[in-house]
Scaffold this motif. Sequence first.
Motif, PDB file in Angstrom:
ATOM      1  N   LYS A 153       0.842  -1.196   0.000  1.00 60.94           N
ATOM      2  CA  LYS A 153       0.000   0.000   0.000  1.00 60.94           C
ATOM      3  C   LYS A 153       0.875   1.244   0.000  1.00 60.94           C
ATOM      4  O   LYS A 153       1.928   1.265   0.622  1.00 60.94           O
ATOM      5  CB  LYS A 153      -0.934   0.000   1.201  1.00 60.94           C
ATOM      6  N   TYR A 154       0.405   2.270  -0.692  1.00 59.20           N
ATOM      7  CA  TYR A 154       1.137   3.525  -0.788  1.00 59.20           C
ATOM      8  C   TYR A 154       0.317   4.658  -0.193  1.00 59.20           C
ATOM      9  O   TYR A 154      -0.919   4.606  -0.158  1.00 59.20           O
ATOM     10  CB  TYR A 154       1.462   3.855  -2.253  1.00 59.20           C
ATOM     11  N   GLU A 155       0.985   5.695   0.237  1.00 61.45           N
ATOM     12  CA  GLU A 155       0.296   6.867   0.755  1.00 61.45           C
ATOM     13  C   GLU A 155      -0.417   7.595  -0.385  1.00 61.45           C
ATOM     14  O   GLU A 155       0.012   7.572  -1.531  1.00 61.45           O
ATOM     15  CB  GLU A 155       1.299   7.818   1.418  1.00 61.45           C
ATOM     16  N   ASP A 156      -1.534   8.233  -0.037  1.00 59.85           N
ATOM     17  CA  ASP A 156      -2.277   9.006  -1.027  1.00 59.85           C
ATOM     18  C   ASP A 156      -1.405  10.132  -1.568  1.00 59.85           C
ATOM     19  O   ASP A 156      -0.587  10.708  -0.853  1.00 59.85           O
ATOM     20  CB  ASP A 156      -3.538   9.608  -0.398  1.00 59.85           C
ATOM     21  N   GLU A 157      -1.592  10.419  -2.867  1.00 61.24           N
ATOM     22  CA  GLU A 157      -0.861  11.502  -3.516  1.00 61.24           C
ATOM     23  C   GLU A 157      -1.861  12.436  -4.181  1.00 61.24           C
ATOM     24  O   GLU A 157      -2.401  12.147  -5.234  1.00 61.24           O
ATOM     25  CB  GLU A 157       0.112  10.947  -4.568  1.00 61.24           C
ATOM     26  N   ASN A 158      -2.129  13.568  -3.505  1.00 60.24           N
ATOM     27  CA  ASN A 158      -3.099  14.536  -4.004  1.00 60.24           C
ATOM     28  C   ASN A 158      -4.430  13.841  -4.285  1.00 60.24           C
ATOM     29  O   ASN A 158      -5.035  13.277  -3.394  1.00 60.24           O
ATOM     30  CB  ASN A 158      -2.556  15.272  -5.226  1.00 60.24           C
ATOM     31  N   GLU A 159      -4.881  13.840  -5.538  1.00 58.95           N
ATOM     32  CA  GLU A 159      -6.187  13.237  -5.840  1.00 58.95           C
ATOM     33  C   GLU A 159      -6.124  11.723  -6.018  1.00 58.95           C
ATOM     34  O   GLU A 159      -7.157  11.082  -6.187  1.00 58.95           O
ATOM     35  CB  GLU A 159      -6.777  13.872  -7.102  1.00 58.95           C
ATOM     36  N   PHE A 160      -4.943  11.136  -5.997  1.00 56.67           N
ATOM     37  CA  PHE A 160      -4.819   9.689  -6.121  1.00 56.67           C
ATOM     38  C   PHE A 160      -4.927   9.054  -4.738  1.00 56.67           C
ATOM     39  O   PHE A 160      -4.138   9.349  -3.838  1.00 56.67           O
ATOM     40  CB  PHE A 160      -3.488   9.319  -6.777  1.00 56.67           C
ATOM     41  N   LYS A 161      -5.930   8.181  -4.568  1.00 55.64           N
ATOM     42  CA  LYS A 161      -6.233   7.596  -3.263  1.00 55.64           C
ATOM     43  C   LYS A 161      -6.203   6.067  -3.350  1.00 55.64           C
ATOM     44  O   LYS A 161      -6.309   5.484  -4.419  1.00 55.64           O
ATOM     45  CB  LYS A 161      -7.636   8.037  -2.792  1.00 55.64           C
ATOM     46  N   ASN A 162      -6.074   5.447  -2.165  1.00 56.96           N
ATOM     47  CA  ASN A 162      -6.145   3.974  -2.053  1.00 56.96           C
ATOM     48  C   ASN A 162      -5.232   3.280  -3.070  1.00 56.96           C
ATOM     49  O   ASN A 162      -5.646   2.372  -3.793  1.00 56.96           O
ATOM     50  CB  ASN A 162      -7.589   3.494  -2.233  1.00 56.96           C
ATOM     51  N   ILE A 163      -3.986   3.698  -3.095  1.00 58.72           N
ATOM     52  CA  ILE A 163      -3.019   3.170  -4.060  1.00 58.72           C
ATOM     53  C   ILE A 163      -2.424   1.874  -3.521  1.00 58.72           C
ATOM     54  O   ILE A 163      -1.842   1.853  -2.437  1.00 58.72           O
ATOM     55  CB  ILE A 163      -1.887   4.191  -4.305  1.00 58.72           C
ATOM     56  N   LYS A 164      -2.556   0.801  -4.271  1.00 58.62           N
ATOM     57  CA  LYS A 164      -2.027  -0.478  -3.802  1.00 58.62           C
ATOM     58  C   LYS A 164      -1.711  -1.383  -4.981  1.00 58.62           C
ATOM     59  O   LYS A 164      -2.265  -1.241  -6.071  1.00 58.62           O
ATOM     60  CB  LYS A 164      -3.010  -1.159  -2.858  1.00 58.62           C
ATOM     61  N   GLU A 165      -0.807  -2.305  -4.724  1.00 59.83           N
ATOM     62  CA  GLU A 165      -0.480  -3.320  -5.719  1.00 59.83           C
ATOM     63  C   GLU A 165      -0.302  -4.661  -5.023  1.00 59.83           C
ATOM     64  O   GLU A 165       0.135  -4.739  -3.881  1.00 59.83           O
ATOM     65  CB  GLU A 165       0.771  -2.933  -6.508  1.00 59.83           C
ATOM     66  N   LYS A 166      -0.656  -5.708  -5.746  1.00 59.24           N
ATOM     67  CA  LYS A 166      -0.637  -7.055  -5.182  1.00 59.24           C
ATOM     68  C   LYS A 166       0.142  -7.973  -6.110  1.00 59.24           C
ATOM     69  O   LYS A 166      -0.079  -7.976  -7.318  1.00 59.24           O
ATOM     70  CB  LYS A 166      -2.053  -7.592  -4.988  1.00 59.24           C
ATOM     71  N   TYR A 167       1.052  -8.743  -5.528  1.00 59.22           N
ATOM     72  CA  TYR A 167       1.887  -9.669  -6.280  1.00 59.22           C
ATOM     73  C   TYR A 167       1.559 -11.091  -5.873  1.00 59.22           C
ATOM     74  O   TYR A 167       1.367 -11.393  -4.695  1.00 59.22           O
ATOM     75  CB  TYR A 167       3.367  -9.405  -6.000  1.00 59.22           C
ATOM     76  N   SER A 168       1.515 -11.970  -6.843  1.00 56.61           N
ATOM     77  CA  SER A 168       1.278 -13.389  -6.586  1.00 56.61           C
ATOM     78  C   SER A 168       2.432 -14.190  -7.181  1.00 56.61           C
ATOM     79  O   SER A 168       2.753 -14.031  -8.362  1.00 56.61           O
ATOM     80  CB  SER A 168      -0.043 -13.829  -7.238  1.00 56.61           C
ATOM     81  N   PHE A 169       3.064 -15.027  -6.337  1.00 55.87           N
ATOM     82  CA  PHE A 169       4.237 -15.794  -6.744  1.00 55.87           C
ATOM     83  C   PHE A 169       3.997 -17.290  -6.594  1.00 55.87           C
ATOM     84  O   PHE A 169       3.262 -17.727  -5.709  1.00 55.87           O
ATOM     85  CB  PHE A 169       5.445 -15.416  -5.885  1.00 55.87           C
ATOM     86  N   SER A 170       4.637 -18.051  -7.438  1.00 61.43           N
ATOM     87  CA  SER A 170       4.589 -19.504  -7.349  1.00 61.43           C
ATOM     88  C   SER A 170       5.739 -20.015  -6.493  1.00 61.43           C
ATOM     89  O   SER A 170       6.897 -19.648  -6.712  1.00 61.43           O
ATOM     90  CB  SER A 170       4.669 -20.124  -8.746  1.00 61.43           C
ATOM     91  N   LEU A 171       5.437 -20.858  -5.503  1.00 59.18           N
ATOM     92  CA  LEU A 171       6.475 -21.497  -4.703  1.00 59.18           C
ATOM     93  C   LEU A 171       7.091 -22.686  -5.430  1.00 59.18           C
ATOM     94  O   LEU A 171       8.126 -23.194  -5.021  1.00 59.18           O
ATOM     95  CB  LEU A 171       5.883 -21.966  -3.366  1.00 59.18           C
ATOM     96  N   VAL A 172       6.446 -23.101  -6.510  1.00 62.38           N
ATOM     97  CA  VAL A 172       6.926 -24.265  -7.247  1.00 62.38           C
ATOM     98  C   VAL A 172       8.164 -23.915  -8.071  1.00 62.38           C
ATOM     99  O   VAL A 172       9.169 -24.630  -8.056  1.00 62.38           O
ATOM    100  CB  VAL A 172       5.821 -24.823  -8.161  1.00 62.38           C
ATOM    101  N   ASN A 173       8.100 -22.789  -8.796  1.00 58.54           N
ATOM    102  CA  ASN A 173       9.218 -22.431  -9.667  1.00 58.54           C
ATOM    103  C   ASN A 173       9.815 -21.054  -9.352  1.00 58.54           C
ATOM    104  O   ASN A 173      10.642 -20.550 -10.112  1.00 58.54           O
ATOM    105  CB  ASN A 173       8.789 -22.472 -11.136  1.00 58.54           C
ATOM    106  N   ASN A 174       9.401 -20.455  -8.229  1.00 58.92           N
ATOM    107  CA  ASN A 174       9.935 -19.151  -7.815  1.00 58.92           C
ATOM    108  C   ASN A 174       9.796 -18.077  -8.896  1.00 58.92           C
ATOM    109  O   ASN A 174      10.723 -17.326  -9.168  1.00 58.92           O
ATOM    110  CB  ASN A 174      11.414 -19.275  -7.413  1.00 58.92           C
ATOM    111  N   GLU A 175       8.618 -18.002  -9.487  1.00 63.18           N
ATOM    112  CA  GLU A 175       8.370 -17.006 -10.520  1.00 63.18           C
ATOM    113  C   GLU A 175       7.103 -16.230 -10.211  1.00 63.18           C
ATOM    114  O   GLU A 175       6.168 -16.737  -9.593  1.00 63.18           O
ATOM    115  CB  GLU A 175       8.244 -17.671 -11.899  1.00 63.18           C
ATOM    116  N   LEU A 176       7.102 -14.979 -10.637  1.00 57.43           N
ATOM    117  CA  LEU A 176       5.933 -14.148 -10.484  1.00 57.43           C
ATOM    118  C   LEU A 176       4.820 -14.622 -11.411  1.00 57.43           C
ATOM    119  O   LEU A 176       5.035 -14.860 -12.592  1.00 57.43           O
ATOM    120  CB  LEU A 176       6.293 -12.697 -10.823  1.00 57.43           C
ATOM    121  N   ILE A 177       3.624 -14.754 -10.859  1.00 54.15           N
ATOM    122  CA  ILE A 177       2.476 -15.192 -11.647  1.00 54.15           C
ATOM    123  C   ILE A 177       1.649 -14.003 -12.107  1.00 54.15           C
ATOM    124  O   ILE A 177       1.197 -13.946 -13.252  1.00 54.15           O
ATOM    125  CB  ILE A 177       1.586 -16.146 -10.823  1.00 54.15           C
ATOM    126  N   ASN A 178       1.460 -13.064 -11.189  1.00 53.74           N
ATOM    127  CA  ASN A 178       0.546 -11.971 -11.492  1.00 53.74           C
ATOM    128  C   ASN A 178       0.896 -10.745 -10.658  1.00 53.74           C
ATOM    129  O   ASN A 178       1.357 -10.854  -9.530  1.00 53.74           O
ATOM    130  CB  ASN A 178      -0.903 -12.401 -11.202  1.00 53.74           C
TER     131      ASN A 178
END
Length: 369
Positions: A153-178
């Motif tokens: 999660k990131y702090e709000d920046e002026n009119e940009f609110k609720n800023i967030k990003e989500k990462y999903s990783f595989s434990l099988v091959n140690n690679e980012l899925i999404n």
Amino acid sequence: MGKILEIMKKLQFSTFFLVVSLFSLSCENKTDTILSGMHRDASTLLYNVNFKKKPFFKNDTFIKKYNVYLEKSIIDSVYGYNFKISDSIQTIYNFNNTLYIINHSNRSYKKRREINNQLNQLIFPNCNLKKDDLFGNNTIIDTLEDRVFVLKKYEDENEFKNIKEKYSFSLVNNELINITSEIDFQNTSQFISNEYEKLNLNVSIDIETELKQLLGNYTNQKYLEKKESKSHLKLFSDIRGVVLENNKQKELVEYNSKVIILDYWFMACYPCIKTTPMLNRINEKYSSNEVQVIGVNLIDRNVEKLKNFVNYNKIKYPIFLTNESPLLVKEYPTLIILDEKYNIISTLYGYDENKEKEIFNLIEKIIQE
């Protein structure tokens, strides 16, 4: 372009750097930049990206699939890679600091040299997240069966609110899925998702040979194309549309001023919004006989949302809704500056705070002629 755009870039273009850190939390050295999950040492990379985007002020989700091939290049100073990125419509090559946008439907290509930030979200080795970005106070890490999830999660920046990003990783091959990003802006939200799959490190494509063959058989076109015409007036004389303020039909050439500025824009375009105050100042400084700014919208069709948007952002010049354009505008905002005979004097792309002085000088020159 300021701190807000830095946040926007981080949301859209952060990628694979997280992988190794998540699977090596017990390592003594956690301060180095996380590189291994990026496969930056690999000379070539081939993978697919399933891209989804729900833009600001829109209800529909845009879906596209890309095939990406990268090869390291010590010559390229912009991306660090020669690459080939393909979707169902076009192929984009980058070779030795030059982008070639190949359109297979009309067998044409365009050349560009400046960086294209939209491509960065597809070129995952180019992003660089540090340890502090991953494990700050606003980061949540969780596991579920064979996956690890990271919510940042990131702090709000002026009119940009609720800023967030989500990462999903595989434990099988140690690679980012999404990776997904979400952000709220002016009572609307944007959602972007990149799903990576079919990573292959052992593929070689001869980009140089492919590109030479295409360039030999395809036609070179300017980025902004126009129909051939002896008079630019003919380009605009058949354009009809609706004026947003009064819902009345109008022909574009009914606007009569010594200088006419056509601002091609749409609501979900943040650089378009940044350009609005400058255009307001230009429109307010001159009389309607001298200068007329017209916001031409080829994309948005929800009149109620458009009116709310115009009021919220205090747009003071007329908005012209039309499906017709003699120019194939591909970059937003595009400003086309015309004289009173609708001859094209200048065309400007994107937002740049330094453009205002340039436009004022051009206006004065046209008026005094």
